[in-house]
Scaffold this motif. Structure first.
Motif, PDB file in Angstrom:
ATOM      1  N   UNK A   1       4.903  -9.435  -2.391  1.00 39.61           N
ATOM      2  CA  UNK A   1       6.069 -10.070  -1.762  1.00 39.61           C
ATOM      3  C   UNK A   1       7.156  -9.029  -1.503  1.00 39.61           C
ATOM      4  N   UNK A   2       7.384  -8.157  -2.488  1.00 41.62           N
ATOM      5  CA  UNK A   2       8.394  -7.115  -2.322  1.00 41.62           C
ATOM      6  C   UNK A   2       8.098  -6.201  -1.152  1.00 41.62           C
ATOM      7  N   UNK A   3       6.823  -5.853  -0.964  1.00 37.85           N
ATOM      8  CA  UNK A   3       6.445  -4.994   0.165  1.00 37.85           C
ATOM      9  C   UNK A   3       6.800  -5.630   1.501  1.00 37.85           C
ATOM     10  N   UNK A   4       6.735  -6.951   1.563  1.00 37.60           N
ATOM     11  CA  UNK A   4       7.026  -7.644   2.818  1.00 37.60           C
ATOM     12  C   UNK A   4       8.529  -7.833   3.033  1.00 37.60           C
ATOM     13  N   UNK A   5       9.332  -7.423   2.045  1.00 33.29           N
ATOM     14  CA  UNK A   5      10.774  -7.294   2.252  1.00 33.29           C
ATOM     15  C   UNK A   5      11.137  -5.842   2.589  1.00 33.29           C
ATOM     16  N   UNK A   6      10.565  -4.901   1.850  1.00 31.99           N
ATOM     17  CA  UNK A   6      10.828  -3.474   2.096  1.00 31.99           C
ATOM     18  C   UNK A   6       9.664  -2.673   1.519  1.00 31.99           C
ATOM     19  N   UNK A   7       9.107  -1.776   2.318  1.00 29.35           N
ATOM     20  CA  UNK A   7       7.897  -1.070   1.873  1.00 29.35           C
ATOM     21  C   UNK A   7       8.166  -0.140   0.697  1.00 29.35           C
ATOM     22  N   UNK A   8       9.422   0.290   0.498  1.00 28.36           N
ATOM     23  CA  UNK A   8       9.688   1.217  -0.605  1.00 28.36           C
ATOM     24  C   UNK A   8       9.665   0.520  -1.962  1.00 28.36           C
ATOM     25  N   UNK A   9       9.466  -0.802  -1.960  1.00 30.25           N
ATOM     26  CA  UNK A   9       9.185  -1.500  -3.211  1.00 30.25           C
ATOM     27  C   UNK A   9       8.000  -0.868  -3.931  1.00 30.25           C
ATOM     28  N   UNK A  10       7.087  -0.285  -3.176  1.00 29.61           N
ATOM     29  CA  UNK A  10       5.878   0.315  -3.737  1.00 29.61           C
ATOM     30  C   UNK A  10       6.209   1.369  -4.784  1.00 29.61           C
ATOM     31  N   UNK A  11       7.383   1.975  -4.695  1.00 32.67           N
ATOM     32  CA  UNK A  11       7.716   3.045  -5.631  1.00 32.67           C
ATOM     33  C   UNK A  11       7.992   2.526  -7.041  1.00 32.67           C
ATOM     34  N   UNK A  12       8.150   1.212  -7.198  1.00 31.17           N
ATOM     35  CA  UNK A  12       8.214   0.652  -8.540  1.00 31.17           C
ATOM     36  C   UNK A  12       6.925   0.886  -9.312  1.00 31.17           C
ATOM     37  N   UNK A  13       5.814   1.038  -8.573  1.00 26.39           N
ATOM     38  CA  UNK A  13       4.532   1.346  -9.206  1.00 26.39           C
ATOM     39  C   UNK A  13       4.599   2.641 -10.004  1.00 26.39           C
ATOM     40  N   UNK A  14       5.419   3.578  -9.543  1.00 27.00           N
ATOM     41  CA  UNK A  14       5.491   4.883 -10.195  1.00 27.00           C
ATOM     42  C   UNK A  14       5.899   4.777 -11.648  1.00 27.00           C
TER      43      UNK A  14
END
Length: 466
Positions: A173-186
């Motif tokens: 869901x976060x990715x579909x708001x902003x792709x840089x949400x992915x950096x929470x994975x780090x």
């Protein structure tokens, strides 16, 4: 007695975060519709007037790396009755909810006092308040970045398949708001590696790998379908330097004009964060240090992606760093309070006093923020209305800003407004007025009539033909 004492402590622990949360909400709602839209907000607003969801999605697809859910959110709340600058209300609520998540994540790395101070700094942050009062997807970026990390830590802790599913869904869901949400994975990966998850819990390790693969595929699909790139090239550092890009994203350099005491908040936060970093390094806080390191890697990837796409850097792209700055600053303040408790017998409620001091330091900054002019549409309209005659053209440079002036002036001056270049404005004798960026000199053909106030975020100079 012990039970009563425990209940009292629980109420005390709940009262502090709740108070901070209410302060943060109030600051994000205060004068929410006062600032006019700037050009990117007008782009999101255009989704709100589409007749159906497909139209709103088409708007998102036409913007640079714009994911769809924020546009759909805007379309939906417009159907529920919000309009104009009040469309920013959901972003103010996302920004407030981020304070709560920030408190929860800070508890993973520090004690209750430091977590409460972290939440207080997030609540008072002029940078986060600014982007919680903007019709853009940056408040949701911060929210879902923190939510991904918290959900990931919960999955690592419990190991339940349901927790891993929740983690993956929040990330998607976060990715579909902003792709840089992915950096929470780090941060989740840094914690998993620090715990040697591959050796201690093979099942959880497999879940983490599967979730990461799923989110990476989701990122690729979202970027391919919605990730439009500009058809022009912009220098990487067209609007910032590498240092100001980083410091602005960390929340220790203002992203709007300030004078005098308005800098106090940023100076104090920077010093406290530096002190907190020194303490964490000396104490060898492995979890926090590894998370900080992985975030520096994320910043490097963002710089590389922008360079590859020939697009400019802006501090708002790394706004999630504000949490880590707040946590380090809170660690520095908490260490100072602990020192005072060790050396003085009667010190009173030091945490509350510290929050009040931090709050007072933010007052000059917030006063200047709330009197900010986002652009000069409301200042220039009465000036032009007194000069303009029917048939005279009003040119806007650069051309993409035309939509902002049309949006606010459509009932009075709208038909006269047109996009243009400096050369076309000079050549077209029907153009009597030009609204141009301050760096453009048109004095060979026009006379400078009016300039935006110093505290205008996107200023314009009004030129009148000689």
């Amino acid at each position: 007695m012990p039970a009563a004492s425990s209940r009292s402590a629980s109420l005390h622990d709940a009262f502090g975060p709740l108070t901070v949360l209410l302060v943060g909400l109030g600051l994000r709602l205060y004068r929410l519709p006062a600032q006019p839209f700037w050009v990117d907000e007008i782009g999101v607003w255009s989704a709100s007037i589409q007749p159906d969801l497909a139209g709103a999605l088409a708007v998102a697809k036409g913007h640079v790396m714009a994911m769809p859910l924020h546009y759909l959110q805007t379309w939906l709340v417009a159907r529920l009755g919000l309009s104009g600058e009040w469309l920013r209300l959901p972003d103010a609520l996302w920004g407030t909810a981020s304070i709560y998540l920030g408190y929860g994540l800070a508890r993973h790395y520090a004690d209750r006092r430091t977590a409460l101070l972290t939440a207080g700094l997030l609540a008072l942050s002029p940078t986060l308040i600014m982007y919680s009062q903007e019709l853009r997807f940056y408040a949701t970026l911060v929210f879902f970045y923190l939510a991904v990390i918290l959900a990931g830590f919960n999955a690592l802790q419990t190991g339940h398949a349901r927790a891993w599913l929740v983690f993956t869904l929040i990330g998607a869901i976060g990715l579909l708001f902003h792709i840089y949400t992915i950096f929470g994975l780090g941060a989740v990966w840094s914690e998993a590696l620090r715990r040697r998850l591959w050796a201690r819990d093979r099942r959880a390790w497999r879940f983490l790998l599967l979730s990461t693969i799923g989110l990476t595929l989701g990122l690729a699909g979202s970027a391919l379908y919605f990730g439009g790139v500009p058809g022009y090239r912009v220098p990487l550092f067209a609007q910032t330097t590498l240092v100001t890009f980083l410091l602005g994203g960390m929340g220790i350099l203002p992203l709007f004009p300030l004078q005098g005491w308005g800098w106090l908040w940023f100076v104090l936060v920077a010093l406290a964060a530096l002190g907190g970093l020194v303490i964490v390094v000396r104490e060898r806080g492995g979890g926090l240090l590894s998370a900080l390191g992985i975030n520096l890697l994320a910043v490097g990837l963002i710089v590389a992606m922008n360079a590859y796409r020939h697009y400019f850097l802006h501090s708002r792209q790394i706004l999630f760093l504000t949490f880590w700055t707040a946590l380090l600053a809170a660690r520095g303040i908490s260490a100072a309070l602990s020192w005072m408790e060790c050396h003085r017998q009667r010190v009173g409620p030091l945490t509350a006093v510290a929050l009040l001091v931090v709050g007072w330091s933010a007052v000059p900054t917030l006063v200047q923020y709330y009197t900010l002019h986002k652009n000069p549409v409301r200042d220039l309209e009465p000036v032009l209305a007194g000069l303009w005659q029917p048939g005279e053209g009003i040119c806007v440079i650069p051309d993409y800003d035309t939509v902002v002036f049309w949006y606010y002036w459509q009932n009075n001056l709208g038909r006269a407004i047109r996009p243009c270049t400096a050369s076309s404005a000079r050549q077209d004798l029907a153009v009597r007025f030009v609204l141009a960026d301050p760096g453009l000199d048109l004095s060979d053909t026009f006379i400078r009539s009016d300039q935006s106030p110093w505290n205008t975020l996107y200023p314009k100079t009004l030129w009148v033909r000689r």
